[in-house]
Design a protein around this motif. Structure first.
Motif, PDB file in Angstrom:
ATOM      1  N   VAL A  58       0.188  -1.446  -1.857  1.00 41.63           N
ATOM      2  CA  VAL A  58      -0.739  -0.360  -2.183  1.00 41.63           C
ATOM      3  C   VAL A  58      -0.063   0.600  -3.152  1.00 41.63           C
ATOM      4  O   VAL A  58       1.054   1.063  -2.903  1.00 41.63           O
ATOM      5  CB  VAL A  58      -1.182   0.389  -0.917  1.00 41.63           C
ATOM      6  CG1 VAL A  58      -2.132   1.534  -1.280  1.00 41.63           C
ATOM      7  CG2 VAL A  58      -1.843  -0.562   0.071  1.00 41.63           C
ATOM      8  N   THR A  59      -0.757   0.902  -4.236  1.00 46.30           N
ATOM      9  CA  THR A  59      -0.259   1.873  -5.213  1.00 46.30           C
ATOM     10  C   THR A  59      -1.151   3.108  -5.182  1.00 46.30           C
ATOM     11  O   THR A  59      -2.371   3.013  -5.327  1.00 46.30           O
ATOM     12  CB  THR A  59      -0.243   1.278  -6.634  1.00 46.30           C
ATOM     13  OG1 THR A  59       0.624   0.137  -6.657  1.00 46.30           O
ATOM     14  CG2 THR A  59       0.257   2.307  -7.639  1.00 46.30           C
ATOM     15  N   THR A  60      -0.526   4.251  -4.972  1.00 45.51           N
ATOM     16  CA  THR A  60      -1.244   5.521  -4.950  1.00 45.51           C
ATOM     17  C   THR A  60      -0.848   6.360  -6.166  1.00 45.51           C
ATOM     18  O   THR A  60       0.147   6.073  -6.834  1.00 45.51           O
ATOM     19  CB  THR A  60      -0.918   6.311  -3.670  1.00 45.51           C
ATOM     20  OG1 THR A  60       0.502   6.482  -3.575  1.00 45.51           O
ATOM     21  CG2 THR A  60      -1.424   5.587  -2.443  1.00 45.51           C
ATOM     22  N   THR A  61      -1.626   7.365  -6.419  1.00 44.14           N
ATOM     23  CA  THR A  61      -1.298   8.294  -7.492  1.00 44.14           C
ATOM     24  C   THR A  61      -1.810   9.681  -7.116  1.00 44.14           C
ATOM     25  O   THR A  61      -2.457   9.850  -6.074  1.00 44.14           O
ATOM     26  CB  THR A  61      -1.906   7.843  -8.829  1.00 44.14           C
ATOM     27  OG1 THR A  61      -1.369   8.633  -9.897  1.00 44.14           O
ATOM     28  CG2 THR A  61      -3.418   7.945  -8.817  1.00 44.14           C
ATOM     29  N   THR A  73       4.277   2.998  -5.307  1.00 40.83           N
ATOM     30  CA  THR A  73       3.869   1.737  -4.682  1.00 40.83           C
ATOM     31  C   THR A  73       4.492   1.612  -3.304  1.00 40.83           C
ATOM     32  O   THR A  73       5.672   1.916  -3.105  1.00 40.83           O
ATOM     33  CB  THR A  73       4.276   0.546  -5.565  1.00 40.83           C
ATOM     34  OG1 THR A  73       3.627   0.669  -6.845  1.00 40.83           O
ATOM     35  CG2 THR A  73       3.852  -0.771  -4.936  1.00 40.83           C
ATOM     36  N   ILE A  85      -2.573   7.604   1.933  1.00 43.78           N
ATOM     37  CA  ILE A  85      -3.422   6.437   1.686  1.00 43.78           C
ATOM     38  C   ILE A  85      -4.695   6.621   2.505  1.00 43.78           C
ATOM     39  O   ILE A  85      -4.679   6.496   3.736  1.00 43.78           O
ATOM     40  CB  ILE A  85      -2.729   5.125   2.095  1.00 43.78           C
ATOM     41  CG1 ILE A  85      -1.494   4.884   1.244  1.00 43.78           C
ATOM     42  CG2 ILE A  85      -3.697   3.943   1.977  1.00 43.78           C
ATOM     43  CD1 ILE A  85      -0.729   3.613   1.604  1.00 43.78           C
ATOM     44  N   GLU A 128       2.453   7.654 -10.040  1.00 41.78           N
ATOM     45  CA  GLU A 128       2.148   6.432  -9.303  1.00 41.78           C
ATOM     46  C   GLU A 128       3.301   6.090  -8.361  1.00 41.78           C
ATOM     47  O   GLU A 128       4.471   6.246  -8.711  1.00 41.78           O
ATOM     48  CB  GLU A 128       1.912   5.250 -10.263  1.00 41.78           C
ATOM     49  CG  GLU A 128       0.545   5.231 -10.884  1.00 41.78           C
ATOM     50  CD  GLU A 128       0.189   3.859 -11.452  1.00 41.78           C
ATOM     51  OE1 GLU A 128       1.079   2.969 -11.481  1.00 41.78           O
ATOM     52  OE2 GLU A 128      -0.965   3.672 -11.872  1.00 41.78           O
ATOM     53  N   CYS A 142       2.237   8.543   4.170  1.00 42.62           N
ATOM     54  CA  CYS A 142       3.171   7.474   3.820  1.00 42.62           C
ATOM     55  C   CYS A 142       4.638   7.881   3.902  1.00 42.62           C
ATOM     56  O   CYS A 142       4.999   9.033   3.681  1.00 42.62           O
ATOM     57  CB  CYS A 142       2.914   6.999   2.381  1.00 42.62           C
ATOM     58  SG  CYS A 142       1.243   6.444   2.089  1.00 42.62           S
ATOM     59  N   PRO A 156      -7.107   0.157   3.253  1.00 42.07           N
ATOM     60  CA  PRO A 156      -6.787   1.203   2.266  1.00 42.07           C
ATOM     61  C   PRO A 156      -7.900   1.328   1.232  1.00 42.07           C
ATOM     62  O   PRO A 156      -8.420   0.328   0.740  1.00 42.07           O
ATOM     63  CB  PRO A 156      -5.482   0.699   1.637  1.00 42.07           C
ATOM     64  CG  PRO A 156      -4.862  -0.149   2.688  1.00 42.07           C
ATOM     65  CD  PRO A 156      -6.006  -0.817   3.404  1.00 42.07           C
ATOM     66  N   ASN A 193       0.375  11.444  -3.890  1.00 41.11           N
ATOM     67  CA  ASN A 193       0.670  10.021  -3.707  1.00 41.11           C
ATOM     68  C   ASN A 193       1.257   9.643  -2.363  1.00 41.11           C
ATOM     69  O   ASN A 193       1.588   8.475  -2.148  1.00 41.11           O
ATOM     70  CB  ASN A 193       1.596   9.524  -4.833  1.00 41.11           C
ATOM     71  CG  ASN A 193       2.932  10.257  -4.856  1.00 41.11           C
ATOM     72  OD1 ASN A 193       3.356  10.870  -3.880  1.00 41.11           O
ATOM     73  ND2 ASN A 193       3.599  10.199  -6.007  1.00 41.11           N
ATOM     74  N   GLY A 216      -5.907   4.379  -7.629  1.00 43.74           N
ATOM     75  CA  GLY A 216      -4.876   3.516  -7.063  1.00 43.74           C
ATOM     76  C   GLY A 216      -5.245   2.045  -7.134  1.00 43.74           C
ATOM     77  O   GLY A 216      -6.292   1.666  -7.664  1.00 43.74           O
ATOM     78  N   VAL A 253      -7.999   3.236  -1.935  1.00 44.73           N
ATOM     79  CA  VAL A 253      -7.337   4.060  -2.951  1.00 44.73           C
ATOM     80  C   VAL A 253      -7.894   3.870  -4.357  1.00 44.73           C
ATOM     81  O   VAL A 253      -7.593   4.660  -5.257  1.00 44.73           O
ATOM     82  CB  VAL A 253      -5.819   3.779  -2.977  1.00 44.73           C
ATOM     83  CG1 VAL A 253      -5.186   4.126  -1.648  1.00 44.73           C
ATOM     84  CG2 VAL A 253      -5.530   2.323  -3.346  1.00 44.73           C
TER      85      VAL A 253
END
Length: 329
Positions: free
Chosen positions: A165-168, A114, A298, A112, A241, A137, A295, A144, A139
């Protein structure tokens, strides 16, 4: 397994034949070209002198003369620098910084992460106050989260969208032999990645007719091939990102395809192509690009040919979009 894409790594050279470099690059066609960079910027980007610029112009580099000063297209200059093999041009240095993670273990790309996500929208020929729309976004579908959303207020001229925004990431390689073969066919076709204007990328046939490729053009092309083979697929736009500390906006696209097991998988073929151009072993990252998610991307709600933002004022010009995406420590 590692996907085949053989790009010989060449040692940096001190004496550059700019004529040969120009011959190796496809210049942006006139209908898409924006020749707004003065010769001083060209010399700085390429690390060359006026005589080198003369050689490039004689070799076909398009320009416009404005009050006695030659002006060039930014994408043309970027492509010349990237394929000059000098190792010291601004495009080469920026590219190596951008992709410095590609040769590292990919485990960090599966965690993860952020982001402080901000997008500024500018309506260049604004006709007055009106609502704004941003393809936001998207996600959550990939595990996410989006929080602290601050949507743009109706207004004129410019507006800001902001969110956390949190991606994984997840390893989900393509399963279908048909999809894998279509991807490999594209990698084997020999298209050369170049910087291409976004409006030209939407016409993937025009891009590929040059023998070139880009993330949006490649994604639109592959999505068509996947659908022709009987799979549900769509090119998706979004953002890459943390580029140069968040200071550079890179339009990005990939393909989302429903695999033979019914699961949605992502093919980020342009990043696989670019990583193969780097020295060192980037095979693990290239594999990750071809089916899995990571990650540093986005995705948005925009399809591959859809504008990322609109302003309802009635202006006939597209909204300019500039992202500033910074990792939250």
């Amino acid at each position: 397994m590692y996907w085949r894409l053989v790009v010989p790594h060449r040692a940096a050279v001190t004496g550059v034949s700019w004529e040969k470099v120009a011959d190796s690059v496809e210049f942006i066609p006139a209908e898409y070209s924006r020749r707004n960079q003065p010769e001083s910027v060209a010399r700085e980007m390429l690390g060359c002198d006026p005589a080198d610029i003369d050689v490039l112009v004689d070799a076909g580099l398009p320009f416009e003369d404005r009050s006695g000063v030659r002006h060039f297209d930014t994408d043309d200059l970027y492509n010349l620098g990237m394929y000059s093999n000098k190792a010291t041009t601004q495009p080469e240095l920026a590219f190596r910084m951008l992709f410095r993670f590609a040769g590292r273990p990919v485990d960090d790309l599966l965690k993860e992460k952020t982001w402080d996500f901000q997008v500024r929208m500018e309506c260049v020929d604004c006709a007055g106050p009106a609502p704004w729309h941003l393809e936001e976004p998207d996600v959550v579908r990939f595990g996410g989260r989006v929080a602290d959303v601050r949507p743009p207020e109706p207004g004129a001229g410019s507006a800001l969208y902001a969110a956390t925004v949190t991606t994984t990431g997840a390893r989900t390689p393509l399963r279908s032999p048909v999809l894998r073969q279509l991807v490999q066919d594209y990698l084997d076709a020999g298209y050369r990645w170049q910087m291409i204007p976004v409006d030209m990328q939407a016409d993937h046939r025009a891009v590929h007719a040059l023998g070139a490729t880009s993330c949006i053009a490649a994604s639109l092309f592959l999505a068509e091939r996947f659908r022709a083979a009987g799979f549900r697929a769509q090119a998706r736009r979004g953002w890459f990102c943390g580029v140069l500390g968040g200071a550079l906006d890179l339009p990005h696209a990939c393909v989302e395809v429903e695999d033979e097991d019914g699961a949605l998988r992502t093919v980020d073929i342009a990043k696989a192509q670019l990583a193969a151009w780097l020295p060192g072993d980037t095979g693990a990252f290239r594999d990750l690009c071809l089916g899995s998610i990571y990650n540093k991307v986005i995705p948005s709600t925009a399809s591959g040919s859809t504008a990322l933002a609109r302003h309802a004022c009635g202006s006939g010009l597209p909204v300019q979009v500039r992202a500033d995406i910074r990792a939250v420590r």
